[in-house]
Design a protein around this motif. Structure first.
Motif, short mmCIF file in Angstrom:
data_model
loop_
_atom_site.label_atom_id
_atom_site.label_comp_id
_atom_site.label_asym_id
_atom_site.label_seq_id
_atom_site.Cartn_x
_atom_site.Cartn_y
_atom_site.Cartn_z
N GLU A 226 5.72 0.89 0.63
CA GLU A 226 4.35 0.49 0.97
C GLU A 226 4.19 -1.00 0.70
O GLU A 226 4.54 -1.49 -0.39
CB GLU A 226 3.33 1.28 0.16
CG GLU A 226 1.90 0.99 0.61
CD GLU A 226 0.83 1.46 -0.36
OE1 GLU A 226 -0.33 1.57 0.08
OE2 GLU A 226 1.13 1.70 -1.54
N THR B 215 1.39 3.01 -6.35
CA THR B 215 0.86 2.74 -5.02
C THR B 215 -0.14 1.61 -5.16
O THR B 215 -0.46 1.18 -6.27
CB THR B 215 0.12 3.95 -4.41
OG1 THR B 215 -1.09 4.17 -5.17
CG2 THR B 215 0.97 5.21 -4.43
N ARG C 226 -0.51 6.57 8.45
CA ARG C 226 -0.95 7.13 7.18
C ARG C 226 -2.47 7.13 7.25
O ARG C 226 -3.10 6.08 7.37
CB ARG C 226 -0.44 6.28 6.01
CG ARG C 226 -0.82 6.81 4.61
CD ARG C 226 -2.05 6.13 4.07
NE ARG C 226 -2.31 6.43 2.67
CZ ARG C 226 -3.41 6.06 2.02
NH1 ARG C 226 -4.38 5.39 2.63
NH2 ARG C 226 -3.57 6.37 0.75
N ASP D 1 -1.23 2.24 8.01
CA ASP D 1 -2.33 2.87 7.30
C ASP D 1 -3.61 2.65 8.10
O ASP D 1 -3.94 1.51 8.47
CB ASP D 1 -2.44 2.22 5.91
CG ASP D 1 -3.21 3.06 4.92
OD1 ASP D 1 -3.96 3.93 5.34
OD2 ASP D 1 -3.05 2.80 3.71
N GLU E 94 5.66 1.28 5.24
CA GLU E 94 4.26 1.69 5.43
C GLU E 94 3.37 0.49 5.14
O GLU E 94 3.32 -0.01 4.02
CB GLU E 94 3.91 2.85 4.50
CG GLU E 94 2.50 3.36 4.69
CD GLU E 94 2.18 4.54 3.78
OE1 GLU E 94 1.22 4.43 2.99
OE2 GLU E 94 2.89 5.55 3.87
#
Length: 616
Positions: A117, A397, A262, A198, A148
């Protein structure tokens, strides 16, 4: 190759020349098009609230706005580009101007997923799509297979996490042009990397959202959310609103060639329809671009809604979503490695070893039990029957780092040997593991919450964030709360940028080598067997040690399969007399064998074995 997504919203270049401008605003008697220095032109009002106009001399690069009956000029809600930010004019974009080189790209199987991420603005010093593209080779060398990207939909100001986007089709100009984002995805595919984007479909940001003025039908006051009236997915005129979001999902996949999405906080979407908007979007992606290449949809869902993760009759093919972020595993690991039980961690404070074992074995910890943090509310659905690839699991995250007052990472909070053990458990499990940018080398830079709102909203956000942390004992005093960095200060954003030079310095260099070695082992030993992984596993305790077992596929896809077994010790003192797991050891750290053949585990010890099933 050229790619574009056709849709009824926004400005559409015509093959014969000119542009068709389209706006859905059912409550307005008329709308005017203001294009550069040209005189305003009235759009033609059509049935069902549509306003359209074809302008023969319009072309790519033209700036334009819509003027409402009260004189307010607003950007196009479906703008493909807003170069001067969300309050200013939109720009006509030619989606077919970019030449793609990835026509042979078919994606990658989800069983191979190792996710990274990143936030475009802080991933590099420059904070652009182009600068991120230059770093893709480092991710390949690390062992990443899926990138991501945090939301890039146009948000107010020059810096932000992206979750307050208001122009959902326009990549934020602070990061670069649409073509530069396409170049990033194209380059990633050339290196064998999947790219997920995302997206936020549960609300629009609080600044720069002009839909309330032009198209209030986008909202349904019958459902209230923390952001006000919910997006209208199930009320009067909801069909066009649903189409807007379905087209947005298809747009990113078809026009920008992303390998999936996402979907942020789907638990916050209010929709009583059947199928709901999450299911409809997933179906549109699978029945559309998913027929030609592998498309993956990952959800964030605090409700632990396992029904979104169900598989088809083969036990592997997703019916709706591919996977979900697994906060449960993170929370248990955080308590286990740091001892922190404040806030929502209270739900994981009782026997965190067992909690961590449950997460490793079955995905969710909360599968319908009452949550103390939620005042006894039942949370979650049974997940033990799902393949472990349905769970994107992690130790960090953007949320779990950035929602801490000082944006500190787990490496500065937990006991080092226990943190390293947790990484081994994560990266050598059948879950789909995810790293947050910089995590691979234990970055010392924080990831703070930052934004760039206008003065009035900026003050409210800063005061609100400090008041929120006032609920914690560490920030009970006004002086303690005053030390929390101001989200609107440019310094909060700049402090969050990665320092890539750390990778070459000790102890970051050694930590990076450790993560690379774990990912190499995963790629060589686990991944070939994960294509056949079905259902959850089981865990048990051997004294102070945690043992987990999963059924995986056979070597080279052979049907007999094998048992993957993990042994880990998170205690403060060595554990003695532990029974061996059986099978061939494929990883061992901190493990010794005594004269009786029993194991002695140092704090933070981890052992992984593989036992082939009897082929009869």
């Amino acid at each position: 190759m050229k790619y574009s997504h056709a849709m009824p919203f926004g400005a559409h270049l015509l093959d014969a020349g000119g542009v068709c401008f389209q706006l859905w605003a059912p409550g307005l008697t008329h709308v005017e098009l203001c294009r550069g220095n040209a005189p305003p032109l009235r759009l033609l009002s059509e049935a069902d609230g549509w306003h359209r106009l074809t302008v023969a001399d319009a072309r790519a690069g033209d700036s334009y706005r819509f003027r409402l009956p009260d004189g307010t000029q607003v950007p196009d809600p479906a703008s493909r580009r807003n170069p001067q930010d969300v309050h200013e004019a939109s720009e006509v974009v030619d989606p077919r101007a970019f030449d793609w080189h990835d026509d042979a790209w078919q994606g990658r199987p989800w069983a191979e997923a190792v996710i990274y991420e990143l936030h475009i603005g802080t991933f590099t010093t420059e904070g652009t799509f182009a600068a991120a593209q230059a770093r893709l080779g480092d991710l390949v060398a690390l062992g990443i297979t899926v990138v991501e990207i945090m939301p890039v939909a146009d948000f107010p100001g020059q810096r932000g996490w992206g979750y307050d986007g208001v122009l959902l089709f326009a990549p934020d100009a602070a990061y670069g042009t649409p073509d530069e984002l396409k170049a990033l995805v194209d380059a990633a595919h050339g290196l064998g990397l999947c790219v997920l984007l995302d997206v936020v479909y549960n609300h629009f940001g609080p600044e720069g959202n002009y839909l309330h003025a032009g198209s209030p039908e986008f909202f349904n006051p019958a459902h209230q959310t923390p952001w006000g009236a919910a997006i209208n997915y199930d009320g009067d005129k909801a069909r066009t609103v649903r189409d807007f979001f379905v087209h947005n999902a298809l747009y990113w996949i078809e026009e920008f060639r992303f390998d999936g999405l996402r979907m942020d906080a789907v638990h916050a979407i209010r929709d009583d329809s059947t199928p709901d908007i999450v299911q409809e979007i997933c179906t549109a992606l699978r029945d559309g671009p998913g027929r030609r290449r592998q498309i993956h949809i990952v959800l964030e869902n605090d409700a632990n809604g396992a029904h979104y993760l169900e598989r088809g009759t083969d036990g592997a093919t997703p019916v709706v979503a591919t996977a979900q972020w697994n906060d449960d595993l993170h929370h248990a690991a955080h308590v286990l490695t740091t001892g922190d039980t404040d806030g929502y961690y209270i739900d994981y404070a009782e026997d965190p070893v067992a909690q961590f074992g449950t997460a490793l074995a079955q995905g969710f910890i909360y599968q319908g039990q009452p949550s103390a943090f939620r005042d006894g509310e039942l949370r979650g659905e049974p997940s033990g029957h799902l393949p472990l690839a349905a769970f994107v699991s992690f130790l960090q995250t953007h949320d779990q780092v950035g929602n801490r007052a000082f944006g500190d990472r787990i490496g500065s909070l937990g006991a080092p040997v226990l943190v390293q053990a947790a990484y081994a458990c994560l990266l050598l499990s059948p879950h789909a593991p995810m790293l947050f940018m910089g995590e691979e080398y234990a970055a010392s830079t924080p990831f703070l919450y930052f934004c760039d709102f206008g003065p009035e909203l900026a003050t409210a956000v800063s005061e609100g964030r400090r008041a929120e942390f006032g609920k914690f004992a560490a920030f009970g005093s006004a002086s303690a709360r005053a030390r929390i960095p101001d989200p609107n200060a440019a310094s909060s954003f700049l402090a969050s940028k990665l320092d890539w030079s750390e990778r070459l310095q000790s102890p970051h260099r050694e930590f990076l080598a450790h993560i690379r070695a774990l990912l190499a082992l995963r790629r060589e030993v686990l991944v070939p067997r994960l294509h056949g992984q079905r259902g959850g596993g089981r865990y048990w305790r051997d004294g102070e040690a945690l043992a987990v077992e999963w059924a995986v596929g056979g070597a080279n896809g052979q049907p007999a399969g094998a048992q993957l077994r993990l042994l880990a010790h998170f205690g403060q003192v060595p554990a003695n007399g532990i029974a061996p797991l059986g099978g061939t050891a494929v990883y061992s750290n901190g493990v010794e064998t005594d004269a009786d053949g029993l194991l002695r585990l140092a704090p933070g010890a981890v052992c992984l074995t593989l036992a082939e099933n009897d082929r009869g």
